[in-house]
Every structure is written in C-alpha cells, then in structure tokens.
Write a protein that holds these residues in place. Structure first.
Motif, mmCIF file in Angstrom:
data_model
loop_
_atom_site.group_PDB
_atom_site.id
_atom_site.type_symbol
_atom_site.label_atom_id
_atom_site.label_comp_id
_atom_site.label_asym_id
_atom_site.label_seq_id
_atom_site.Cartn_x
_atom_site.Cartn_y
_atom_site.Cartn_z
ATOM 1 N N LEU A 264 0.819 -1.212 0.000
ATOM 2 C CA LEU A 264 0.000 0.000 0.000
ATOM 3 C C LEU A 264 0.859 1.271 0.000
ATOM 4 O O LEU A 264 0.488 2.277 -0.610
ATOM 5 N N ALA B 7 -5.719 -0.964 -10.889
ATOM 6 C CA ALA B 7 -6.133 0.391 -10.518
ATOM 7 C C ALA B 7 -6.672 1.133 -11.743
ATOM 8 O O ALA B 7 -5.894 1.543 -12.616
ATOM 9 N N TRP C 190 -10.200 1.955 4.332
ATOM 10 C CA TRP C 190 -9.282 1.275 3.414
ATOM 11 C C TRP C 190 -8.359 0.319 4.172
ATOM 12 O O TRP C 190 -8.083 -0.777 3.699
ATOM 13 N N ARG D 204 -9.753 3.686 -5.760
ATOM 14 C CA ARG D 204 -9.721 4.966 -5.040
ATOM 15 C C ARG D 204 -9.480 6.144 -5.983
ATOM 16 O O ARG D 204 -9.438 7.289 -5.553
ATOM 17 N N ALA E 127 -1.726 -5.417 -8.518
ATOM 18 C CA ALA E 127 -2.710 -4.360 -8.254
ATOM 19 C C ALA E 127 -3.451 -4.034 -9.556
ATOM 20 O O ALA E 127 -2.848 -4.006 -10.632
ATOM 21 N N ILE F 43 -11.466 -0.106 -1.976
ATOM 22 C CA ILE F 43 -10.283 -0.928 -2.244
ATOM 23 C C ILE F 43 -10.575 -2.299 -1.656
ATOM 24 O O ILE F 43 -11.236 -2.406 -0.609
ATOM 25 N N ASP G 235 -7.989 -1.639 -6.642
ATOM 26 C CA ASP G 235 -7.867 -0.290 -6.075
ATOM 27 C C ASP G 235 -8.726 0.690 -6.883
ATOM 28 O O ASP G 235 -8.315 1.137 -7.963
#
Length: 605
Positions: free
Chosen positions: A435, A488, A588, A568, A486, A521, A566
C-alpha cells in the motif's frame, strides 16, 4: 574461474554492514543457501575492508560447516575436499561510495546527459555545473574548489560544433584546481566526453594538472545520447583511483574474479536483469536512511536517480521540509498534534537506529515513507525524459498545451514495481509495503508488486555480469518477495458509483466475481506462484489499459498480499476535511487488513 560455476560467494561492502551470500547449484537451478553479515571495517580503528569481509564470510562458514577462507583470502576455485567456491565477487559503497561532479555547456542538454551517465554508473552527483546554470563565474570556481569529488565528467557540444563554451568550462576547472577526495598526492581524474574538435584544447588546458581521459561524445548529435563509453571509463577509474585509495581494497581486488562494482550500479544491473527476465517495464526504489535511489527500465532505456536528501533517518527532516507537514499527516488515520509529529521526526534524525514501538508510531513512519517515496519519484521523472534540444514536429494540440520536459515514464505501461529498504522490506505486514508503494507511485492499470527480501540485489547485479542465468534464478526464487498484483482504474468519479467489475478464474476452477464502487479498495487472496485469468470491466469513464470503458482480459499473478483491486481513483485525491479523511483511511486499512482490527476499531474504524 571454472567453465561450469556451481557455487558463488558474493559480498556487498556497505557503509555500515558487509553482507555475504552463498549461492549453490541445487539440481538444475541456482539457489541462495545462507547469508552472513558483519560490521564494515573501512573506517578507523580498523581501516581494512577485508576484515569485515572475513567476518561476514566466517558467519557463512559457521552456518554451512564449510570452509571458504584461507590466510591468503577467499579460496577459489572449489577444492577437491569441498572447501572454497567457484567464484567470488564483490560490490562496494563503503566510505561514501563514488562521488562525482559533472559539468557541461547547456544545463538541460549536455549537463543533463552527463548526470544520467554518472548516476547510471552508480555515482552520487555532488553538483552539476553548466555555462547557463545562473551562477556567476567566481561562484562556480569557489564551488568547484570546495568540492572534493572522486572524479569529474566533462561534456559539451555536438561533434563538429563550436568549441568556445566547452573550453570555457575547462578553463573554470583549471582555475579552480579541485583536489581529489582520496589520495591527496594524486591528480584528479577528469573524463572528457564532449565535442571531439575540442580535444586538443582539453589536452592543453587540463592535460598537465589532471588525469585526463577522453571518451566518445555523450551527445555526438542532438538527436543521440551515447552514455556507455563514459560509464565504462567511470567504472575503470573507480577501480584504479577510488578503490585503490580506500583502505584494504587493494587486497580485496586480488580476491575477486570480476572488477568490484559500485553498489548502486550493481543494483541497476539487477533491475535490468529483472526487466529482461519478466519481459516487463520495471521501476525499482531503494529507500535508505540518508538517500533514496529510484531506477526505471522502460524498454532499452535505463535511468537511475539519487535523492541524496530524502531518507528515513539521517535525512528524515528533509522529508518534512520538502513535503510539508500537511502532506505527511494526510496519510495518518487519526488526529495528531503537529508539534508532537515534528518532535518525533527530529528524534528519529538524532537517533537513526530507533524503530517504531507502537502502532501509532508505525503509522506515522509509513506516512513519512509515502512522502519520501513520492518526492523521490517526482525527482526521478525530471531526469527520465526524452532528449532536449531535439526539434519535434508540433501538432495543433501541442499549441494549446504547456509542453515542458516530458517524462517517458508511463504508469499504465509499468509492469513491475520493486521496493527495497528497511521501511518496505521489513514492514510487519507485507500488505503495508504494497500500500505504501501504491500510494506513493500510484501505478495505473495492472501492475505486479514485489519487495527485495534481504537486499541481495547488489550481489546479484554483479553476478549477472559473469553468470546471468544464476543471477536471474536467485533473483526470482530467493531475492524477490512477490506481493501480488494491483488493478487500478484511471479516472475520477463520485463516491459509491459503479467503477469496476472483475471476474477471476482461480486455480482449481473456482470463479469469483467482484463488483467495486468508486472509492473502494479490496484484497483477494491468491498465493505466490498462482495465476488467475481475469476479465476486467471498468465502468464508462475509467481505463485499465484498453481505453475508457473497454474491457481487459489478462493474467493476474498472486503473492503474499494477493490481488488488490484499487478503485480509489487515479490520481488519488484525499479529502481535505480531516474527519472524512480519517474515516476513509481507516475504511481502506480495514479492507486490506493493513493494521490489526482492534487497533483500527479503537480509532473508530
């Protein structure tokens, strides 16, 4: 060195510790066997680097029950009685590493090329002097005289161009008469990598006072940058001058089967090996106590930068100064007193070996790390740019856009992000390292994440120069800890609106479908070595690599932190309203199991 290498001993002589690793061929593959460590002994009262090497190797001997040391040094090649190793290699950053000054004609062109050449060779660039850097002549002379570099890289002009300005820079050096950091009786090495027509002038101005070396021009034409000859000469001079003057290195050089390499240059080779091995664009970061190195390998382009003022102990006050307190506290999921934070940061600087004792202290330290990493990456992007001074065909779109020095770092094209350094490698939970890197670098689309387990990348980098297969195998199996992948999406939306639908075909035939709203997330388990086929459908307005709203089918790789979805937003924007921001940070943290649940519930999560 024998034709087939089955055992390798490699050391990295750092500023404070010397690390030794033993690699053996087990069956068909090379694996790390053990690791030893001892304090570096280059400073007083010992002033002999080989003592630290012997102590680290002695620990390897004790752990394996094998013999590697004799009175003369490391036993090579391996003997019939089983003692010794097939090859011994070493890197070094002890005694301050390689410290250079670079000089050029135009700050944003030849001087920047000289910086890239020096940084890529593993040097710390003490200063970059240029004709147009805004400083007056007497200020430049005073600065050059004050610096005590190990060597100077001088560049300027294209081949066949004017020689006036590069001669001016040479005259500045001659007037300043800088002295070398080590070996005060020796002439300071100067590498000239500029306009070839100016070589006779360099010989006339600098030949008698300096140890002048001439290599091919860094910018023979505006459209081309040739860094390899200058980097090779820097490595040669590092061995001849810097290593030869440092205590004990003359003896250490007789032990090794390949030239001793500056530690950062070896780490850079390790990153390039990783890029080739996985076939991905790679960004790596090594965050230390005093400095933070960032490496990027995009296709054939390799750039390294050093943020000499950003670190987690000795330079931690600079992180506070550069980032500002509001940027640091925005990552902390609870109210903090500003004076208390400042005191904690100052205490860390004067007591650099302390580690967080409470979860609150850990959250504050990791907030600081996010800002140090972010700033170092911003610095990196200023040097990871295309060549300036090259004429480009402009489009109508450019006419309405402020086009400055554009970086070629495209986060959507990034395949692997590697973290190294205590705050990342030794995070109590691996997902914390994941993170921190996600927040600081904000990778886009699909990106694999990893951390260096015990910082053996320098040894593997120098090993790759003599046995690339062994270096690649140990790198993958023992050096990297795969954190996972990840996903995103790029874009901005309203909280709670649909953002992403992911269907995962897991090993064993299980199918999982996850739907995420903007602002969420989520973490899904997928073990190290496992792969899942994924169908990723971003909502309209969001992009995961195929354009806004277009689906992507790909393979996601597992890791100790699994798959992190993710949503966000990219760029990631935190609320300026404190209570709302704390609530989101805690939400989160709970979603990815960042800290113990009791701790977050106590905070109100």
């Amino acid at each position: 060195m024998p034709a087939e290498i089955t055992s390798v001993l490699a050391t990295d002589c750092g500023s404070t510790t010397t690390k030794a690793i033993l690699i053996d061929k087990v069956g068909d593959e090379y694996r790390l066997v053990v690791r030893g460590e001892a304090p570096t002994t280059v400073e007083r009262p010992f002033e002999d680097v080989t003592m630290g090497v012997r102590n680290a190797v002695r620990e390897v001997e004790e752990l394996t029950g094998r013999k590697f040391l004799s009175e003369e040094g490391i036993i090579t090649p391996r003997q019939p009685d089983g003692s010794g190793v097939d090859t011994y290699l070493s890197t070094s950053s002890a005694g301050g590493g390689l410290q250079m000054m670079v000089a050029g004609v135009v700050k944003s062109m030849t001087t920047e090329s000289a910086q890239r050449a020096a940084l890529g060779a593993g040097a710390i660039v003490m200063d970059a002097v240029a004709i147009d850097d805004g400083r007056k002549t007497h200020e430049k002379i005073a600065l050059i005289r004050h610096l005590r570099p190990d060597m100077i890289l001088l560049s300027g002009g294209v081949d066949g161009g004017t020689v006036t300005h590069v001669v001016q820079i040479a005259e500045l050096l001659a007037a300043a008469e800088p002295r070398p950091r080590l070996g005060i009786g020796f002439r300071l090495p100067v590498i000239y990598a500029g306009n070839r027509d100016a070589r006779p002038h360099m010989e006339r101005i600098l030949g008698e006072r300096f140890d002048l070396r001439t290599v091919d021009n860094l910018r023979p034409v505006l459209e081309q940058e040739v860094l390899a000859p200058a980097r090779e000469e820097i490595h040669n001079l590092f061995m001849e001058h810097v290593m030869a003057q440092a205590p004990g290195y003359n003896r250490l050089m007789t032990w090794t089967d390949a030239p001793i390499m500056p530690t950062p240059a070896a780490v850079g080779l390790g990153m390039q090996t990783a890029a080739r091995e996985y076939g991905l664009n790679v960004i790596g970061v090594d965050i230390g106590g005093a400095t933070t190195d960032v490496f990027s390998v995009y296709g054939e382009r390799f750039v390294r930068t050093v943020s000499a003022n950003l670190g987690m102990s000795y330079s931690i006050c600079n992180v506070l100064l550069e980032a500002g307190l509001p940027n640091i506290v925005r990552w902390i999921p609870f109210p903090v007193d500003e004076a208390d934070i400042r005191n904690r940061i100052r205490n860390k600087m004067i007591r650099p070996t302390t580690v967080p004792q409470t979860l609150e202290e850990l959250a504050i330290e990791q907030g600081l790390a996010r800002e140090a990493l972010r700033l170092a990456f911003e610095h990196h992007k200023t040097l990871a740019v295309g060549l300036k001074g090259v004429q480009r065909q402009r489009t109508i779109d450019d006419t309405f856009t402020q086009v400055g020095a554009e970086t070629y770092i495209d986060l959507m094209e990034l395949g692997l992000l590697i973290g190294s350094g205590g705050v990342l490698s030794h995070a109590p939970r691996r997902v914390q390292a994941a993170l921190m890197m996600l927040d600081a670098f904000q990778p886009e689309g699909v990106t694999r994440l990893a951390v260096d387990s015990i910082f053996m990348m320098p040894q593997l980098g120098v090993l790759s120069t003599v046995h690339e297969q062994a270096a690649a195998q140990v790198f993958d199996r023992d050096c990297l800890i795969h954190l996972g992948t990840a996903v995103a999406p790029v874009g901005q939306g309203r909280e709670g609106e649909p953002c992403l639908v992911v269907t995962l075909h897991l090993p064993g035939g299980k199918v999982v479908k996850e739907e995420l709203a903007y602002g969420q997330i989520r973490r899904l388990p997928l073990e190290v070595g496992e792969e899942a086929e994924a169908e990723i459908h971003p909502a309209r307005g969001f992009d995961v690599g195929r354009g806004r709203g277009h689906a992507l089918r790909t393979i996601l790789h597992g890791g100790v932190a699994g798959i992190i979805l993710d949503c966000r937003g990219r760029p990631l924007v935190l609320s300026s309203e404190p209570a709302r921001r704390w609530q989101k940070l805690r939400e989160w943290a709970l979603a990815v199991d960042l800290y113990p649940r009791q701790f977050l519930e106590k905070l109100g999560g």
